[in-house]
Motif scaffolding. Structure first.
Motif, short mmCIF file in Angstrom:
data_model
loop_
_atom_site.label_atom_id
_atom_site.label_comp_id
_atom_site.label_asym_id
_atom_site.label_seq_id
_atom_site.Cartn_x
_atom_site.Cartn_y
_atom_site.Cartn_z
N GLN A 3 0.86 -1.19 0.00
CA GLN A 3 0.00 0.00 0.00
C GLN A 3 0.89 1.23 0.00
O GLN A 3 1.72 1.42 0.90
CB GLN A 3 -0.91 0.00 1.23
CG GLN A 3 -1.83 -1.21 1.30
CD GLN A 3 -2.84 -1.09 2.43
OE1 GLN A 3 -4.04 -1.07 2.23
NE2 GLN A 3 -2.35 -1.01 3.65
N ILE A 4 0.71 2.07 -1.02
CA ILE A 4 1.55 3.25 -1.18
C ILE A 4 0.66 4.47 -1.40
O ILE A 4 -0.32 4.43 -2.13
CB ILE A 4 2.51 3.10 -2.38
CG1 ILE A 4 3.47 1.92 -2.15
CG2 ILE A 4 3.30 4.38 -2.61
CD1 ILE A 4 4.43 1.68 -3.31
N GLY A 5 1.04 5.57 -0.74
CA GLY A 5 0.34 6.83 -0.91
C GLY A 5 1.03 7.71 -1.92
O GLY A 5 2.27 7.74 -1.99
N ILE A 6 0.25 8.42 -2.72
CA ILE A 6 0.77 9.43 -3.64
C ILE A 6 0.31 10.79 -3.13
O ILE A 6 -0.88 11.03 -2.95
CB ILE A 6 0.23 9.24 -5.07
CG1 ILE A 6 0.56 7.86 -5.61
CG2 ILE A 6 0.81 10.32 -6.00
CD1 ILE A 6 -0.10 7.57 -6.96
N PHE A 7 1.26 11.66 -2.89
CA PHE A 7 0.93 13.01 -2.43
C PHE A 7 1.41 13.97 -3.50
O PHE A 7 2.58 14.34 -3.56
CB PHE A 7 1.61 13.29 -1.10
CG PHE A 7 1.05 14.47 -0.34
CD1 PHE A 7 0.05 15.26 -0.85
CD2 PHE A 7 1.55 14.79 0.92
CE1 PHE A 7 -0.47 16.34 -0.15
CE2 PHE A 7 1.05 15.87 1.65
CZ PHE A 7 0.03 16.64 1.11
N GLY A 8 0.50 14.35 -4.40
CA GLY A 8 0.85 15.27 -5.47
C GLY A 8 0.44 16.69 -5.13
O GLY A 8 -0.48 16.91 -4.33
N GLY A 9 1.11 17.64 -5.73
CA GLY A 9 0.75 19.03 -5.47
C GLY A 9 1.81 19.97 -6.00
O GLY A 9 2.86 19.56 -6.48
N THR A 10 1.52 21.24 -5.87
CA THR A 10 2.48 22.25 -6.31
C THR A 10 3.61 22.40 -5.31
O THR A 10 4.76 22.61 -5.68
CB THR A 10 1.76 23.61 -6.49
OG1 THR A 10 0.57 23.41 -7.26
CG2 THR A 10 2.65 24.58 -7.22
N PHE A 11 3.27 22.31 -4.01
CA PHE A 11 4.26 22.44 -2.93
C PHE A 11 5.10 23.71 -3.14
O PHE A 11 6.32 23.66 -3.30
CB PHE A 11 5.15 21.20 -2.84
CG PHE A 11 4.37 19.93 -2.63
CD1 PHE A 11 3.61 19.76 -1.49
CD2 PHE A 11 4.39 18.91 -3.57
CE1 PHE A 11 2.86 18.60 -1.29
CE2 PHE A 11 3.66 17.75 -3.37
CZ PHE A 11 2.90 17.59 -2.24
N ASP A 12 4.41 24.83 -3.07
CA ASP A 12 5.01 26.12 -3.42
C ASP A 12 4.85 27.15 -2.30
O ASP A 12 4.13 28.14 -2.47
CB ASP A 12 4.33 26.61 -4.72
CG ASP A 12 4.99 27.85 -5.30
OD1 ASP A 12 6.22 28.00 -5.11
OD2 ASP A 12 4.29 28.66 -5.95
N PRO A 13 5.55 26.93 -1.15
CA PRO A 13 6.48 25.85 -0.85
C PRO A 13 5.84 24.77 0.03
O PRO A 13 4.72 24.94 0.53
CB PRO A 13 7.57 26.59 -0.04
CG PRO A 13 6.75 27.58 0.77
CD PRO A 13 5.62 28.02 -0.15
N ILE A 14 6.57 23.69 0.24
CA ILE A 14 6.18 22.69 1.22
C ILE A 14 6.23 23.31 2.62
O ILE A 14 7.09 24.17 2.89
CB ILE A 14 7.08 21.44 1.16
CG1 ILE A 14 6.58 20.36 2.13
CG2 ILE A 14 8.55 21.80 1.37
CD1 ILE A 14 7.30 19.04 2.01
N HIS A 15 5.30 22.93 3.49
CA HIS A 15 5.28 23.47 4.86
C HIS A 15 4.93 22.35 5.84
O HIS A 15 4.70 21.20 5.44
CB HIS A 15 4.31 24.65 4.96
CG HIS A 15 2.93 24.34 4.47
ND1 HIS A 15 2.06 23.50 5.13
CD2 HIS A 15 2.25 24.79 3.37
CE1 HIS A 15 0.92 23.43 4.47
NE2 HIS A 15 1.00 24.20 3.39
N TRP A 16 4.91 22.70 7.13
CA TRP A 16 4.67 21.67 8.15
C TRP A 16 3.30 21.03 8.02
O TRP A 16 3.09 19.87 8.39
CB TRP A 16 4.83 22.28 9.56
CG TRP A 16 6.24 22.44 9.99
CD1 TRP A 16 6.89 23.61 10.30
CD2 TRP A 16 7.22 21.41 10.16
NE1 TRP A 16 8.20 23.37 10.64
CE2 TRP A 16 8.43 22.02 10.57
CE3 TRP A 16 7.20 20.02 9.99
CZ2 TRP A 16 9.60 21.29 10.82
CZ3 TRP A 16 8.37 19.30 10.24
CH2 TRP A 16 9.53 19.94 10.65
N GLY A 17 2.32 21.77 7.49
CA GLY A 17 1.00 21.19 7.29
C GLY A 17 1.04 20.02 6.32
O GLY A 17 0.41 18.97 6.56
#
Length: 208
Positions: A3-17
């Protein structure tokens, strides 16, 4: 079957949330790993250069043994669509049950996605409730059920669950605004990411 999760996004920027959402997904399902997929050319957003977002993701996740950052989006040109990402990753990871990690606002638009009817049943959905607008978990759940109903009316089945994350109201737009206003973003992003943003003058109008 893994079981693998995909976390896609812009991440502009990545943060603690973002990091909190990914860790919650690992705990709740549980998953073997989370693959972070920064969008190369997000269809509805403008973002800083991919190279900057990629480097910040690597810095933020490098010490977590179950976090992996993927360059799958760079293998093709054009707009980044979830269907392509999922198909490309599926060709690399055999015998895998996929979980897509998304925010509630993104999940709301699923019925309108490019080939969304295919994406909907290719994975389970782990949804981070909206935290910035004062909504309750019950309201977030209602929105998810409305999306499910829209898909059901098109004879599509979807499996989803809300992530039980603490209510931490951090967003990339908030981080960018603070940078533009020359305010501190300490404790909103990992220190390595804060240093990178400062070094490259990102989001201040002077970015490289």
């Amino acid at each position: 079957m893994q079981q693998i999760g995909i976390f896609g996004g812009t991440f502009d920027p990545i943060h603690w949330g973002h990091l909190l959402v990914a860790q919650t997904a690992l705990n709740q399902v549980p998953l073997e790993k989370v693959i972070w997929v920064p969008s190369l050319n997000p269809p509805h957003k403008k973002a800083v250069l991919f190279e900057h977002r990629w480097e910040m993701l690597k810095l933020a996740t490098r010490d977590h043994p179950r976090f992996t950052v993927s360059l799958v989006e760079t293998k093709r040109s054009g707009t980044s669509y979830a269907i392509n990402t999922l198909m490309d990753l599926s060709s690399c990871y055999a015998n895998t049950h996929w979980y897509s990690i998304v925010g509630l606002d993104t999940f709301k638009t699923l019925p309108r996605w490019y080939r969304g009817h295919e994406v909907a049943h290719m994975c389970d959905w782990l949804i981070a409730p909206r935290l910035l607008g004062g909504e309750t978990i019950a309201q977030s759940e209602l929105i998810c059920k409305q999306v499910e109903q829209q898909l059901t009316e098109r004879s599509l089945t979807i499996r989803w669950q809300l992530l039980n994350i603490p209510l931490v109201g951090i967003s990339s737009s908030l981080v960018r605004k603070l940078c533009r206003d020359r305010q501190s973003i300490r404790y909103l992003v990992p220190e390595s990411v804060r240093h990178y943003i400062t070094t490259h003058s990102l989001y201040s109008g002077k970015s490289e």
